[in-house]
Design a protein around this motif. Structure first.
Motif, PDB file in Angstrom:
ATOM      1  N   ALA A  14       0.818  -1.220   0.000  1.00  0.00           N
ATOM      2  CA  ALA A  14       0.000   0.000   0.000  1.00  0.00           C
ATOM      3  C   ALA A  14       0.850   1.268   0.000  1.00  0.00           C
ATOM      4  CB  ALA A  14      -0.928   0.004   1.207  1.00  0.00           C
ATOM      5  N   ARG A  25       8.099   0.245  10.167  1.00  0.00           N
ATOM      6  CA  ARG A  25       6.646   0.028  10.151  1.00  0.00           C
ATOM      7  C   ARG A  25       6.298  -1.200  10.972  1.00  0.00           C
ATOM      8  NH1 ARG A  25       4.955   4.573   7.239  1.00  0.00           N
ATOM      9  NH2 ARG A  25       6.480   4.860   5.600  1.00  0.00           N
ATOM     10  N   ASP A  30      -4.832  -6.441  11.383  1.00  0.00           N
ATOM     11  CA  ASP A  30      -5.852  -6.078  10.390  1.00  0.00           C
ATOM     12  C   ASP A  30      -5.246  -5.662   9.050  1.00  0.00           C
ATOM     13  OD1 ASP A  30      -4.855  -3.541  10.843  1.00  0.00           O
ATOM     14  OD2 ASP A  30      -6.752  -2.681  11.533  1.00  0.00           O
ATOM     15  N   SER A  32      -3.226  -3.075   8.529  1.00  0.00           N
ATOM     16  CA  SER A  32      -2.829  -1.668   8.491  1.00  0.00           C
ATOM     17  C   SER A  32      -1.379  -1.530   8.951  1.00  0.00           C
ATOM     18  CB  SER A  32      -3.759  -0.820   9.359  1.00  0.00           C
ATOM     19  OG  SER A  32      -3.687  -1.230  10.705  1.00  0.00           O
ATOM     20  N   VAL A  34       1.539   0.927  10.808  1.00  0.00           N
ATOM     21  CA  VAL A  34       1.772   2.033  11.723  1.00  0.00           C
ATOM     22  C   VAL A  34       3.274   2.205  11.811  1.00  0.00           C
ATOM     23  CG1 VAL A  34       1.432   2.881  14.064  1.00  0.00           C
ATOM     24  CG2 VAL A  34      -0.266   1.394  13.048  1.00  0.00           C
TER      25      VAL A  34
END
Length: 93
Positions: A14, A25, A30, A32, A34
């Protein structure tokens, strides 16, 4: 795992190519991602012994955590001398 690891590619899909190596990171369950300062709160909150510190960091605005992260990142050469050489444990499935 290292961001350049082949197994990391699907997790980083992404992100634009030029964004992938700008910061560390964390891939959450899920899917995603961060990173930067707010990622520190996620890491600390995930571990039982530092959970309270992670929850405390969540109360600090993201931009403040990111500023502190930037300051630390700019001095990573000095800070890195405190970390032993060698590969980190690999815990991603």
């Amino acid at each position: 795992m290292p961001l350049q690891d082949d197994a990391a590619a699907p997790l980083l899909a992404a992100l634009a190519e030029d964004e992938r190596l700008k910061a560390w990171r964390i891939a959450l369950p899920d899917g995603s991602l961060v990173g930067y300062g707010m990622g520190v709160a996620d890491v600390l909150e995930a571990m039982r012994s530092t959970r309270a510190v992670g929850r405390l960091l969540r109360r600090i605005p993201d931009h403040v955590l990111d500023t502190v992260y930037g300051l630390i990142a700019r001095h990573r050469g000095i800070i890195g001398r405190l970390v032993p050489d060698g590969p980190a444990p690999r815990r991603f499935p």
